[in-house]
Structure formats: structure tokens, C-alpha cells
Scaffold this active site. Structure first.
Site, PDB file in Angstrom:
ATOM      1  N   ASP A 172       0.820  -1.612  -0.208  1.00 34.95           N
ATOM      2  CA  ASP A 172       0.208  -0.293  -0.053  1.00 34.95           C
ATOM      3  C   ASP A 172       0.794   1.062  -0.194  1.00 34.95           C
ATOM      4  O   ASP A 172       0.579   2.809   0.735  1.00 34.95           O
ATOM      5  CB  ASP A 172      -1.156   0.456   1.190  1.00 34.95           C
ATOM      6  CG  ASP A 172      -0.422  -0.289   2.338  1.00 34.95           C
ATOM      7  OD1 ASP A 172       0.854  -0.211   2.289  1.00 34.95           O
ATOM      8  OD2 ASP A 172      -0.840   0.335   3.411  1.00 34.95           O
ATOM      9  N   HIS A 199      25.023   9.756 -15.046  1.00 34.62           N
ATOM     10  CA  HIS A 199      23.790   9.436 -14.105  1.00 34.62           C
ATOM     11  C   HIS A 199      24.027   8.662 -12.934  1.00 34.62           C
ATOM     12  O   HIS A 199      23.196   8.051 -12.656  1.00 34.62           O
ATOM     13  CB  HIS A 199      23.030   9.736 -15.043  1.00 34.62           C
ATOM     14  CG  HIS A 199      22.530  10.698 -15.875  1.00 34.62           C
ATOM     15  ND1 HIS A 199      21.277  10.451 -16.431  1.00 34.62           N
ATOM     16  CD2 HIS A 199      23.087  12.122 -15.412  1.00 34.62           C
ATOM     17  CE1 HIS A 199      20.989  12.322 -17.014  1.00 34.62           C
ATOM     18  NE2 HIS A 199      22.341  12.625 -16.121  1.00 34.62           N
ATOM     19  N   ASP A 248      26.463  16.404  -8.837  1.00 39.57           N
ATOM     20  CA  ASP A 248      26.205  16.956  -9.735  1.00 39.57           C
ATOM     21  C   ASP A 248      24.623  17.085  -8.720  1.00 39.57           C
ATOM     22  O   ASP A 248      23.953  16.230  -7.981  1.00 39.57           O
ATOM     23  CB  ASP A 248      25.977  16.177 -10.663  1.00 39.57           C
ATOM     24  CG  ASP A 248      24.804  16.965 -11.892  1.00 39.57           C
ATOM     25  OD1 ASP A 248      24.478  18.068 -11.635  1.00 39.57           O
ATOM     26  OD2 ASP A 248      24.859  16.813 -13.055  1.00 39.57           O
ATOM     27  N   ASP A 250      20.622  23.310 -11.253  1.00 35.91           N
ATOM     28  CA  ASP A 250      21.444  22.437 -11.628  1.00 35.91           C
ATOM     29  C   ASP A 250      22.420  22.334 -11.105  1.00 35.91           C
ATOM     30  O   ASP A 250      23.339  23.401 -12.620  1.00 35.91           O
ATOM     31  CB  ASP A 250      20.725  21.360 -12.942  1.00 35.91           C
ATOM     32  CG  ASP A 250      21.720  20.094 -13.481  1.00 35.91           C
ATOM     33  OD1 ASP A 250      22.179  20.191 -12.954  1.00 35.91           O
ATOM     34  OD2 ASP A 250      21.714  20.505 -14.974  1.00 35.91           O
ATOM     35  N   HIS A 275      28.500  13.696 -23.534  1.00 36.03           N
ATOM     36  CA  HIS A 275      27.082  14.347 -23.852  1.00 36.03           C
ATOM     37  C   HIS A 275      27.121  15.420 -24.447  1.00 36.03           C
ATOM     38  O   HIS A 275      27.464  15.789 -24.954  1.00 36.03           O
ATOM     39  CB  HIS A 275      26.858  13.931 -21.972  1.00 36.03           C
ATOM     40  CG  HIS A 275      27.663  15.363 -21.065  1.00 36.03           C
ATOM     41  ND1 HIS A 275      27.644  16.489 -21.065  1.00 36.03           N
ATOM     42  CD2 HIS A 275      28.563  14.384 -20.618  1.00 36.03           C
ATOM     43  CE1 HIS A 275      28.200  16.577 -19.933  1.00 36.03           C
ATOM     44  NE2 HIS A 275      29.346  16.141 -19.955  1.00 36.03           N
ATOM     45  N   HIS A 288      21.016  22.175 -21.285  1.00 33.96           N
ATOM     46  CA  HIS A 288      19.947  21.870 -21.476  1.00 33.96           C
ATOM     47  C   HIS A 288      19.232  22.924 -21.149  1.00 33.96           C
ATOM     48  O   HIS A 288      19.660  23.810 -19.916  1.00 33.96           O
ATOM     49  CB  HIS A 288      19.821  20.932 -20.793  1.00 33.96           C
ATOM     50  CG  HIS A 288      20.267  20.607 -19.507  1.00 33.96           C
ATOM     51  ND1 HIS A 288      19.393  20.734 -18.602  1.00 33.96           N
ATOM     52  CD2 HIS A 288      21.719  19.583 -19.261  1.00 33.96           C
ATOM     53  CE1 HIS A 288      20.006  21.070 -17.424  1.00 33.96           C
ATOM     54  NE2 HIS A 288      20.887  20.224 -17.497  1.00 33.96           N
ATOM     55  N   HIS A 318      15.798  18.846 -16.568  1.00 34.42           N
ATOM     56  CA  HIS A 318      16.114  19.202 -18.188  1.00 34.42           C
ATOM     57  C   HIS A 318      14.632  19.236 -19.216  1.00 34.42           C
ATOM     58  O   HIS A 318      13.446  18.659 -19.394  1.00 34.42           O
ATOM     59  CB  HIS A 318      16.187  17.351 -18.824  1.00 34.42           C
ATOM     60  CG  HIS A 318      17.481  16.790 -18.181  1.00 34.42           C
ATOM     61  ND1 HIS A 318      17.811  15.679 -18.770  1.00 34.42           N
ATOM     62  CD2 HIS A 318      18.492  17.621 -18.232  1.00 34.42           C
ATOM     63  CE1 HIS A 318      19.419  15.364 -18.412  1.00 34.42           C
ATOM     64  NE2 HIS A 318      19.762  16.218 -17.559  1.00 34.42           N
ATOM     65  N   GLU A 330      27.694  23.159 -18.845  1.00 34.83           N
ATOM     66  CA  GLU A 330      28.690  22.010 -18.230  1.00 34.83           C
ATOM     67  C   GLU A 330      29.507  20.751 -18.789  1.00 34.83           C
ATOM     68  O   GLU A 330      29.026  20.123 -18.955  1.00 34.83           O
ATOM     69  CB  GLU A 330      26.871  20.719 -17.430  1.00 34.83           C
ATOM     70  CG  GLU A 330      26.036  20.504 -18.660  1.00 34.83           C
ATOM     71  CD  GLU A 330      25.019  20.114 -17.595  1.00 34.83           C
ATOM     72  OE1 GLU A 330      25.105  18.166 -16.991  1.00 34.83           O
ATOM     73  OE2 GLU A 330      23.793  19.484 -18.158  1.00 34.83           O
ATOM     74  N   TYR A 353      35.778  12.999 -18.962  1.00 30.02           N
ATOM     75  CA  TYR A 353      35.831  11.125 -17.955  1.00 30.02           C
ATOM     76  C   TYR A 353      36.761  11.053 -18.871  1.00 30.02           C
ATOM     77  O   TYR A 353      37.023  10.075 -19.311  1.00 30.02           O
ATOM     78  CB  TYR A 353      33.989  11.146 -18.259  1.00 30.02           C
ATOM     79  CG  TYR A 353      33.849  11.804 -17.771  1.00 30.02           C
ATOM     80  CD1 TYR A 353      32.861  12.403 -17.012  1.00 30.02           C
ATOM     81  CD2 TYR A 353      32.566  12.994 -19.421  1.00 30.02           C
ATOM     82  CE1 TYR A 353      32.545  13.325 -16.735  1.00 30.02           C
ATOM     83  CE2 TYR A 353      31.948  13.971 -19.025  1.00 30.02           C
ATOM     84  CZ  TYR A 353      31.325  13.978 -17.750  1.00 30.02           C
ATOM     85  OH  TYR A 353      31.142  14.767 -17.595  1.00 30.02           O
ATOM     86  N   ARG A 385      33.825  17.301 -14.236  1.00 30.01           N
ATOM     87  CA  ARG A 385      31.916  18.163 -14.690  1.00 30.01           C
ATOM     88  C   ARG A 385      31.829  19.450 -14.001  1.00 30.01           C
ATOM     89  O   ARG A 385      32.088  19.611 -12.665  1.00 30.01           O
ATOM     90  CB  ARG A 385      30.691  17.322 -14.776  1.00 30.01           C
ATOM     91  CG  ARG A 385      29.751  18.452 -15.604  1.00 30.01           C
ATOM     92  CD  ARG A 385      28.035  17.373 -16.117  1.00 30.01           C
ATOM     93  NE  ARG A 385      28.021  16.702 -15.329  1.00 30.01           N
ATOM     94  CZ  ARG A 385      27.540  15.581 -14.397  1.00 30.01           C
ATOM     95  NH1 ARG A 385      28.413  14.463 -15.483  1.00 30.01           N
ATOM     96  NH2 ARG A 385      27.445  14.566 -14.160  1.00 30.01           N
ATOM     97  N   GLU A 439      29.251  22.513 -13.611  1.00 26.85           N
ATOM     98  CA  GLU A 439      27.808  23.682 -14.364  1.00 26.85           C
ATOM     99  C   GLU A 439      27.746  24.488 -13.868  1.00 26.85           C
ATOM    100  O   GLU A 439      26.959  24.426 -12.346  1.00 26.85           O
ATOM    101  CB  GLU A 439      27.023  22.233 -14.052  1.00 26.85           C
ATOM    102  CG  GLU A 439      25.728  22.418 -14.262  1.00 26.85           C
ATOM    103  CD  GLU A 439      24.661  21.281 -14.372  1.00 26.85           C
ATOM    104  OE1 GLU A 439      24.755  19.874 -13.422  1.00 26.85           O
ATOM    105  OE2 GLU A 439      23.964  21.154 -15.015  1.00 26.85           O
TER     106      GLU A 439
END
Ligand code: GLY
Ligand code: MN
Ligand code: MN
Length: 419
Positions: free
Chosen positions: A33, A239, A256, A267, A339, A343, A350, A368, A372, A381, A383
């Protein structure tokens, strides 16, 4: 644009004698539930300012006007004792500024009655938000409704309003920008707490918890997306969300993350050394990413597309990477950067957008760049969130340090103080 103006603008894309229906959605079942936390359909929220479960907005366009009717579950005293009270219809009406609020149960009969009133020789156009992709379509109320409509009312013609909404949502109002700013400020404050807390040997989990606590201390529970707190090679998974490794000595940590205020997202990514000091190699690669970010930010202005911004970065990497040895043995930029650089940002991290659209003042985007290098355990990264202005951009996350010198000075300040 207020909610009424947004609804008018959406209905501009349909002729008179049309309807549109938007659903707020409902929380998917998790197990037994238990449900997953509810997250409102963002187009519904954009058109109403409401974020309750199982609501529907119906827009009715005649020759002379656009009427709006909200359907919602009505207050229920029994349920209120278990999960709290539902919104009173008057309250919903005051927020969304709709013409009427009716019980959820009346939605179907209302719609079919309205379609009968409209139908003449022309098929009635029914606008729906058919933006949900993948298997989720099976349970998305707009898709369910579209199927039901085609069975029960074959004369109706479904129109997907997703693109129309995306077009509207790309340009932010002052109020929307203010919320993104608030989310950005809260995120900056929390990232600083994380950076001060970070140490070799602690877990990514602990560091994520520090971020959550620092947001909650500011009264914020809503995240823009699941936090990525990734050390060493984990940071090369874009991600990554396990956030459960031990932060090994000498490693970099990529965080991130973002708070959300009234669903408006920040972000931000920062990458910092667990020890408080970058190695020479980490600094070499970091500085290439940072330099790339500067070049992209300089290029942000009305008229340019996100694809062109990405090309600015790729061109820079092609020039900057050979001396690092990373392009030896036939390797390409794509082996280290997989990537794209920007965005849109708003009610979704996004955010809704129409691909290929040139930037305009009032749009908010991220910048960003990343690199890697899995074989070296390095994922970097950086951003930031930018508001596009008449002649360039304003960095909404400028208040968070980003050079290696600034990061080292900040992370070592406490140490010097105590030591
Ligand atoms: N966290 C996903 C992104 O930065 O776009
Ligand atoms: Mn991000
Ligand atoms: Mn992003």
C-alpha cells in the site's frame, strides 16, 4: 505571463470549438500500500500553479472565449484523519484562477457532454499533453484518455500540445527566474557545506547526506533530480546514483545536484579533491574543462543554438587535449566527453524545449562541460546555470567557486584556522 495567459497561449494553437485536457497525474504504486512520492505533471503545474494528485484541467475554446474548469478530488473527512486534508475547491480556484472547480468524478460526463455540444460537421479537436515517453505511456492519464477517446468518440481528433507547451516554457517570467535563483542560492550554500565536510575516507553517502541536511536546514526538501555524488572513476558514469563508495585518498569528487523551489530547479556540478589539493594531473584536466566552460559561456547569447554551443566546446577540446596525451593511440574527444554541454532548466531539470531553437532573452540553460578519463579514475564536470539576456548571459550560480585555486583556498581555510 500568469496562468490565465499561459492557458490562452496554449489554446491559440487550436481552433474554436476545441477542448484541451491536462492531468496532474498520480503517484505510481511502490509496493503493497506504499506509493512513490507524488511528482506533479509539470505542464499541468505550469498551467495551474497547483500540484495536487488526480486533478485535471479542462480548457474549452469557443468563438469568443477560453473557459477553464478544474476537476479535483473533494475534501474527505475520513481521509483527512490519515493523510491530512485535501485542498478546498475555493483555494484551488484562487491559485489557478479557473472559472469553475468540480468534483473529479464528473470529469468524464462533463467532457462528453461538452463534445456533444461542439460536434457539428467538424470533428472536435482535443488537445492533450502527450509528452511522456516509453513504457510510462501505459499508465500516463493523457495516453489512457487518448485511447478511451478514440474508442468512445471516434469523431474526436487528438492534438498533441506538448510542443506548444515546450515553446512557451522555454521563456521564463520574472517570477520563474526568481524561483530558479532561490533554488540556485540554496544549492550553492549547501555545496559549500559539503565541500568543507569532504574528507578522504568518508563515504559518498555521508557527503550526500550533508547536502540534504544543508538544504533541509534552509527549509528545502525538494530536489531537482537524484543527487550524483561520485568519487574517482564513479564520476565517469554520467548519471551515477549509487553514491555509496568510500572516497579514496587522492580522488576527485564530482557532485551534481540541485534544490528545487516550487518545482523550479537548480542544476549545479562541482568537482573537488577529497584531500583539498588537486594533483598536477587533475589540475591539468580540470583547467581544460574550466577553460571550455568559459568559452561556452562567452558564446551564450540570443541567436545561438545549444548545438552550436556544444560545438564551441568540442572545438576547444580538439585543440586542448593533444598535449595531455589523451588523444594518443587513435582516441577521440568522444572517448572522454559523451553528453552535450547545455539543456534548458525550469520546472524540470532537463526542461521542456524544442530542439534546434535559437536562444532568446529569458531562457535559462546550463553550461556543463565535462571530461571523463576512466583509466585514470578522473571524472570532471563543471556546471552553472545561465539566464540568457539581451546581449549575453547572467550566471545565476556565479556565487559558487570554480577555479582550482578558489576551491583549494576554500577547502583548506578551516584547516589553516585550526592547525
Ligand atoms: N544531472 C544531469 C545534468 O546535469 O544534466
Ligand atoms: Mn547537473
Ligand atoms: Mn545539467
Amino acid at each position: 505571463m500568469n496562468f490565465q495567459q499561459r492557458r490562452m497561449a496554449v489554446m491559440d494553437s487550436l481552433p474554436p470549438q476545441s477542448l484541451a485536457v491536462f492531468f496532474s497525474g498520480r503517484a505510481p504504486v511502490r509496493s503493497a500500500d506504499e506509493n512513490y512520492p507524488f511528482s506533479v505533471n509539470r505542464n499541468f503545474a505550469y498551467l495551474t500553479g497547483l500540484d495536487g494528485e488526480q486533478m485535471a484541467l479542462v480548457l474549452i475554446k469557443t468563438e469568443t472565449s477560453v473557459q477553464s474548469v478544474l476537476f479535483q478530488p473533494m475534501p474527505d473527512p475520513d481521509l483527512a484523519r490519515w493523510v491530512g486534508g485535501r485542498m478546498e475547491p475555493e483555494h484551488s480556484r484562487a491559485i489557478a484562477k479557473v472559472n469553475r472547480v468540480l468534483p473529479q468524478e464528473q470529469l468524464e460526463s462533463f467532457l462528453y457532454r461538452q463534445m456533444k455540444l461542439f460536434s457539428s460537421s467538424q470533428p472536435v479537436k482535443v488537445g492533450l499533453d502527450l509528452s511522456c515517453e516509453g513504457w510510462y505511456q501505459q499508465v500516463d492519464p493523457a495516453y489512457q484518455f487518448a485511447r478511451q477517446l478514440s474508442e468512445r468518440y471516434p469523431a474526436a481528433q487528438v492534438c498533441d500540445l506538448h510542443r506548444t507547451l515546450a515553446q512557451l516554457r522555454m521563456i521564463k517570467t520574472e517570477e520563474e527566474i526568481e524561483r530558479i535563483r532561490q533554488a540556485a542560492e540554496a544549492t550553492i550554500t549547501a555545496v559549500k557545506v559539503m565541500m568543507r565536510h569532504c574528507a578522504e575516507g568518508i563515504s559518498e553517502t555521508e557527503l550526500e547526506g550533508v547536502f540534504d541536511f544543508a538544504l533541509m536546514k534552509q527549509g528545502i526538501r525538494e530536489h531537482a533530480f537524484p543527487t550524483i555524488c561520485a568519487s574517482a572513476h564513479h564520476a565517469t558514469v554520467l548519471h551515477y546514483s549509487d553514491n555509496n563508495a568510500i572516497i579514496e585518498p587522492g580522488s576527485l569528487v564530482l557532485c551534481d545536484l540541485g534544490a528545487a523551489v516550487d518545482h523550479y530547479c537548480a542544476d549545479i556540478t562541482r568537482t573537488f579533491p577529497a584531500s583539498g589539493r588537486f594533483t598536477a594531473r587533475q589540475k591539468e584536466i580540470y583547467d581544460i574543462v574550466l577553460q571550455g566552460q568559459r568559452k561556452v559561456i562567452e558564446a551564450v547569447r540570443p541567436g545561438i543554438t545549444l548545438g552550436q554551443l556544444n560545438q564551441v566546446l568540442v572545438n576547444w577540446y580538439q585543440q586542448a587535449l593533444p598535449p595531455t596525451g589523451l588523444l594518443d593511440n587513435g582516441k577521440t574527444v568522444g572517448d572522454y566527453y559523451y553528453h552535450s554541454v547545455s539543456h534548458h532548466l525550469g520546472l524540470d531539470a532537463h526542461d521542456a524545449s524544442v530542439a534546434g531553437t535559437a536562444l532568446q532573452p529569458g531562457m535559462v540553460i546550463t553550461v556543463e562541460p565535462g571530461l571523463y578519463v576512466k583509466q585514470e579514475g578522473i571524472g570532471i564536470r563543471i556546471e552553472d546555470d545561465l539566464l540568457v539576456t539581451q546581449d549575453g548571459s547572467q550566471n545565476l550560480t556565479a556565487g559558487l567557486m570554480r577555479t582550482t585555486e578558489e576551491i583549494e583556498a576554500f577547502m583548506n581555510k578551516g584547516e589553516q584556522h585550526h592547525g
